[in-house]
Design a protein around this motif. Structure first.
Motif, PDB file in Angstrom:
ATOM      1  N   ILE A 152       0.835  -1.204   0.000  1.00 45.90           N
ATOM      2  CA  ILE A 152       0.000   0.000   0.000  1.00 45.90           C
ATOM      3  C   ILE A 152       0.868   1.252   0.000  1.00 45.90           C
ATOM      4  O   ILE A 152       0.608   2.221  -0.722  1.00 45.90           O
ATOM      5  N   GLU A 153       1.928   1.228   0.814  1.00 46.13           N
ATOM      6  CA  GLU A 153       2.840   2.372   0.879  1.00 46.13           C
ATOM      7  C   GLU A 153       3.540   2.576  -0.464  1.00 46.13           C
ATOM      8  O   GLU A 153       3.704   3.712  -0.929  1.00 46.13           O
ATOM      9  N   THR A 154       3.907   1.486  -1.124  1.00 46.79           N
ATOM     10  CA  THR A 154       4.567   1.576  -2.426  1.00 46.79           C
ATOM     11  C   THR A 154       3.582   2.040  -3.497  1.00 46.79           C
ATOM     12  O   THR A 154       3.939   2.829  -4.388  1.00 46.79           O
ATOM     13  N   PHE A 155       2.339   1.544  -3.430  1.00 50.83           N
ATOM     14  CA  PHE A 155       1.292   2.020  -4.329  1.00 50.83           C
ATOM     15  C   PHE A 155       1.143   3.537  -4.213  1.00 50.83           C
ATOM     16  O   PHE A 155       1.043   4.248  -5.226  1.00 50.83           O
ATOM     17  N   ALA A 156       1.112   4.037  -2.984  1.00 48.78           N
ATOM     18  CA  ALA A 156       0.924   5.465  -2.739  1.00 48.78           C
ATOM     19  C   ALA A 156       2.068   6.277  -3.352  1.00 48.78           C
ATOM     20  O   ALA A 156       1.835   7.323  -3.982  1.00 48.78           O
ATOM     21  N   ARG A 157       3.292   5.786  -3.186  1.00 51.33           N
ATOM     22  CA  ARG A 157       4.438   6.501  -3.760  1.00 51.33           C
ATOM     23  C   ARG A 157       4.385   6.490  -5.283  1.00 51.33           C
ATOM     24  O   ARG A 157       4.681   7.492  -5.944  1.00 51.33           O
ATOM     25  N   LEU A 158       4.003   5.344  -5.835  1.00 49.47           N
ATOM     26  CA  LEU A 158       3.930   5.229  -7.290  1.00 49.47           C
ATOM     27  C   LEU A 158       2.840   6.143  -7.857  1.00 49.47           C
ATOM     28  O   LEU A 158       3.035   6.799  -8.887  1.00 49.47           O
ATOM     29  N   GLU A 159       1.706   6.191  -7.185  1.00 50.15           N
ATOM     30  CA  GLU A 159       0.612   7.066  -7.624  1.00 50.15           C
ATOM     31  C   GLU A 159       1.035   8.533  -7.567  1.00 50.15           C
ATOM     32  O   GLU A 159       0.724   9.316  -8.473  1.00 50.15           O
ATOM     33  N   ALA A 160       1.737   8.910  -6.488  1.00 44.65           N
ATOM     34  CA  ALA A 160       2.187  10.293  -6.342  1.00 44.65           C
ATOM     35  C   ALA A 160       3.174  10.663  -7.450  1.00 44.65           C
ATOM     36  O   ALA A 160       3.111  11.763  -8.024  1.00 44.65           O
ATOM     37  N   LEU A 161       4.074   9.737  -7.781  1.00 49.74           N
ATOM     38  CA  LEU A 161       5.051   9.999  -8.832  1.00 49.74           C
ATOM     39  C   LEU A 161       4.384  10.082 -10.206  1.00 49.74           C
ATOM     40  O   LEU A 161       4.728  10.947 -11.028  1.00 49.74           O
ATOM     41  N   THR A 162       3.434   9.195 -10.448  1.00 50.58           N
ATOM     42  CA  THR A 162       2.717   9.210 -11.723  1.00 50.58           C
ATOM     43  C   THR A 162       1.935  10.511 -11.887  1.00 50.58           C
ATOM     44  O   THR A 162       1.938  11.132 -12.957  1.00 50.58           O
ATOM     45  N   LYS A 163       1.286  10.943 -10.804  1.00 50.31           N
ATOM     46  CA  LYS A 163       0.524  12.199 -10.838  1.00 50.31           C
ATOM     47  C   LYS A 163       1.476  13.387 -11.022  1.00 50.31           C
ATOM     48  O   LYS A 163       1.177  14.312 -11.783  1.00 50.31           O
ATOM     49  N   ALA A 164       2.616  13.350 -10.355  1.00 55.27           N
ATOM     50  CA  ALA A 164       3.583  14.439 -10.495  1.00 55.27           C
ATOM     51  C   ALA A 164       4.105  14.522 -11.928  1.00 55.27           C
ATOM     52  O   ALA A 164       4.274  15.620 -12.482  1.00 55.27           O
TER      53      ALA A 164
END
Length: 220
Positions: A152-164
């Protein structure tokens, strides 16, 4: 011991009957004990079979979900690294051709029209990108329901990077005309450098997530 032997001699029929009953009872005990053991063993086998089937279904379901997410993630990255530039090139070429043609004859109205057209095409491209991003996030939210805390923590980081990355691309495209018309090459280089850095970090995080997925599938 001798007294017991004497009693048995005096009552042989009685003790023969007693021994017979004991043998029958022992036989019944052995039989029912075996039956109980066989039933328990059968229940155990059935339980293990059900558990194996359940684990197999969970594995297949998760493997399918993970494979779909990774494929969509790869497709999203390819779209904005390969497909988007290819899609934008004819738009840019048409913009310059139409704008220069209007500028050569001093047609200011046509120039404004071309600029508005270019802006609408940029908005259309970025709107499609936002839809792709929302679909990807919706898919990751489904996976989070049964994911480990680390995933879940890795998903969150990946989503944040994709959005950025998406937001930075959007910002770059909105400033594209300004950069070209003013020949602001430093700003263009800055955007490209930031996007490249986000791309590297996004790929590393995606690989980390895929490794966590593999680890989870191995222990199912």
């Amino acid at each position: 011991m001798e007294s017991v032997y004497n009693v048995i001699q005096e009552n042989p029929d009685y003790f023969a009957w007693v021994f017979g009953v004991v043998n029958v009872l022992w036989g019944l005990f052995v039989y029912f004990n075996k039956q109980s053991h066989d039933k328990a063993l059968e229940n155990l086998k059935h339980g293990l079979s059900l558990e194996a089937e359940r684990r197999k279904k969970v594995f297949e379901l998760k493997a399918t979900q993970y494979e779909a997410y990774v494929s969509n993630l790869d497709a999203f990255g390819k779209k904005y690294q390969v497909d988007l530039p290819a899609k934008m090139q004819p738009i840019i070429d048409q913009y310059f051709n139409d704008y220069l043609a209007a500028a050569q004859v001093g047609d200011k109205e046509k120039e404004r029209e071309v600029v508005c057209w270019f802006g609408s095409k940029i908005s259309e491209v970025m709107r499609d990108g936002m839809e792709d991003l929302m679909k990807l996030q919706a898919e990751s939210n489904k996976l989070k329901l049964t994911a480990t805390d680390q995933m879940i923590e890795t998903f969150a980081r990946l989503e944040a990077l994709t959005k950025a990355s998406f937001d930075k691309s959007n910002e770059f495209m909105n400033k594209f005309l300004e950069i070209v018309l003013s020949q602001y090459n430093e700003l263009s280089a800055k955007f490209q450098s930031e996007l490249a850095a986000l791309g590297v970090e996004t790929q590393a995080t995606a690989k980390e997530l895929m490794e966590l997925m593999r680890q989870e599938l191995q222990i199912i």
